[in-house]
Design an enzyme around this catalytic site. Structure first.
Site, PDB file in Angstrom:
ATOM      1  N   HIS A  41      -9.876   1.968   0.729  1.00  0.00           N
ATOM      2  CA  HIS A  41      -9.703   0.797   1.585  1.00  0.00           C
ATOM      3  C   HIS A  41     -10.696   0.781   2.759  1.00  0.00           C
ATOM      4  O   HIS A  41     -10.319   0.504   3.897  1.00  0.00           O
ATOM      5  CB  HIS A  41      -8.262   0.764   2.109  1.00  0.00           C
ATOM      6  CG  HIS A  41      -7.754  -0.590   2.476  1.00  0.00           C
ATOM      7  ND1 HIS A  41      -8.193  -1.284   3.588  1.00  0.00           N
ATOM      8  CD2 HIS A  41      -6.844  -1.395   1.880  1.00  0.00           C
ATOM      9  CE1 HIS A  41      -7.550  -2.436   3.670  1.00  0.00           C
ATOM     10  NE2 HIS A  41      -6.728  -2.533   2.640  1.00  0.00           N
ATOM     11  N   GLU A  95     -11.651  -3.803  -2.758  1.00  0.00           N
ATOM     12  CA  GLU A  95     -10.744  -2.768  -3.252  1.00  0.00           C
ATOM     13  C   GLU A  95     -10.623  -2.855  -4.776  1.00  0.00           C
ATOM     14  O   GLU A  95     -10.030  -3.783  -5.304  1.00  0.00           O
ATOM     15  CB  GLU A  95      -9.369  -2.935  -2.617  1.00  0.00           C
ATOM     16  CG  GLU A  95      -9.376  -2.953  -1.087  1.00  0.00           C
ATOM     17  CD  GLU A  95      -8.169  -3.671  -0.520  1.00  0.00           C
ATOM     18  OE1 GLU A  95      -7.029  -3.287  -0.873  1.00  0.00           O
ATOM     19  OE2 GLU A  95      -8.347  -4.617   0.265  1.00  0.00           O
ATOM     20  N   HIS A  99       0.805  -1.229   0.000  1.00  0.00           N
ATOM     21  CA  HIS A  99       0.000   0.000   0.000  1.00  0.00           C
ATOM     22  C   HIS A  99       0.834   1.272   0.000  1.00  0.00           C
ATOM     23  O   HIS A  99       0.494   2.260   0.644  1.00  0.00           O
ATOM     24  CB  HIS A  99      -0.967  -0.003   1.181  1.00  0.00           C
ATOM     25  CG  HIS A  99      -2.026  -1.053   1.103  1.00  0.00           C
ATOM     26  ND1 HIS A  99      -2.493  -1.558  -0.085  1.00  0.00           N
ATOM     27  CD2 HIS A  99      -2.728  -1.701   2.080  1.00  0.00           C
ATOM     28  CE1 HIS A  99      -3.427  -2.464   0.150  1.00  0.00           C
ATOM     29  NE2 HIS A  99      -3.588  -2.569   1.461  1.00  0.00           N
TER      30      HIS A  99
END
Length: 360
Positions: A187, A325, A113
């Site tokens: 997210h 996601e 991420h």
């Protein structure tokens, strides 16, 4: 036509961080979404059920100080690269790059991420704008060349648009002055019964995909794009999430449940149906539509809020929420046959995801 209301409040008591605010968008049907410009986080998402009861359906905290310590990426905007890059390494135009690694899996380290300081932990510039006489929240951020090891000065813009048809539209755009890689997503952790209201294993899920990308023991795609027929990953006709999550399946064992990328059935970058989540108890329904080629379904296998105070002092537990996601595939820079995540100077990245709410 009724207009969308937007209010602005403080989100921290730290006088040095006055620019961190909480913006609440509300439509005429009672849907409210609260977003902070710290990390672009969706802090609350209040949605009516079949009986007109309103509940907050996303996991989160009550203030900035708690989010600063969060390890779950609750509700955040993710970048520069969502999901994983194996060992934080990739090659771009003949040059090798090593970006920040921040996740240890087995004997390997991944960039997860965006690295140690991803887009989830920066302060975005916030503006309230108008389109067709309706207000929306626009967030922007300049990720400088070399940030977390990624090349290029990257200008990112994300619009959060709440509509009176009960759609939350998220528009992403980006430009760079040097060739880079980019993968953006949102997210949020959803529980359609309400945040902290038990597990999501009784939710019914539909995913519009015939294939998925299996992973190795380091949670990195093997490169195979696999047909999901006759596997616990087949959600085409809809299935209760808990019905197969403990099946004797190697991929489920590696992920500790579902934490995989589904290859969506779609034509190029059209805005198309990706998934539907249904909670029969409340009657809430959420559809996900996207221009992205992939969907990471994460079944909340590890939710860690130790020593943090969550909203309303609820008890967040394993599989107490899930993530859907929308994204390009994990580790795409290292797999030439995956949809490209390369963004060159002079090009503009554009992507749209919509969350569409209804009741049974």
């Amino acid at each position: 036509m009724s207009k969308i209301k937007i209010t602005k409040d403080t989100f921290t008591e730290d006088e040095k961080l006055k620019e961190i605010k909480l913006y609440t968008l509300e439509n005429e049907n009672g849907i409210k979404v609260a977003i902070t410009n710290y990390g672009g986080i969706i802090q609350k998402l209040i949605v009516p059920d079949s009986y007109a009861n309103k509940e907050d359906i996303v996991l989160g905290y009550s203030n900035y100080e708690q989010y600063q310590k969060d390890k779950n990426y609750f509700g955040a905007l993710i970048g520069r690269f969502a999901n994983r890059i194996a060992e934080g390494r990739f090659e771009l135009e003949g040059q090798h790059y090593q970006v920040q690694t921040n996740e240890e899996v087995a004997a390997s380290k991944n960039c997860l991420h965006g690295g140690e300081k991803g887009f989830n932990s920066v302060i975005w510039k916030a503006e309230i704008r108008k389109n067709n006489n309706n207000k929306f929240l626009s967030l922007s951020y300049l990720s400088e060349d070399g940030e977390e090891g990624f090349p290029g000065n990257l200008e990112v813009n994300v619009n959060y648009i709440l509509k009176n048809d009960n759609t939350l539209r998220i528009e992403y755009s980006a430009k760079t002055d040097k060739t880079t890689v980019l993968n953006l997503t949102q997210h949020s952790y959803f529980n359609l019964k309400g945040h902290g209201e038990g597990k999501i294993t009784d939710h019914n899920l539909v995913i519009n995909a015939d294939r998925f990308t299996p992973v190795n023991q380091f949670m990195i795609p093997t490169g195979e794009i696999k047909d999901l027929s006759d596997t616990p990953f087949d959600f085409r006709k809809g299935a209760e999430i808990g019905s197969r999550i403990e099946a004797d399946n190697e991929q489920l064992k590696i992920g500790g449940g579902y934490d995989h990328n589904w290859v969506l059935n779609k034509e190029e970058n059209e805005l198309s149906f990706a998934a539907k989540l249904i909670d029969s108890f409340s009657g809430r329904v959420m559809e996900v539509w996207t221009t992205e080629p992939g969907l990471q379904f994460y079944s909340g296998n590890v939710i860690d809020t130790a020593n943090l105070s969550v909203k309303e002092n609820q008890n967040y537990q394993k599989r107490g929420a899930l993530c859907l996601e929308t994204q390009h595939f994990p580790d795409s820079p290292n797999h030439e046959h995956f949809p490209s995540t390369v963004l060159k100077a002079g090009e503009e990245f554009n992507s749209v995801t919509e969350l569409r709410f209804a009741t049974i």
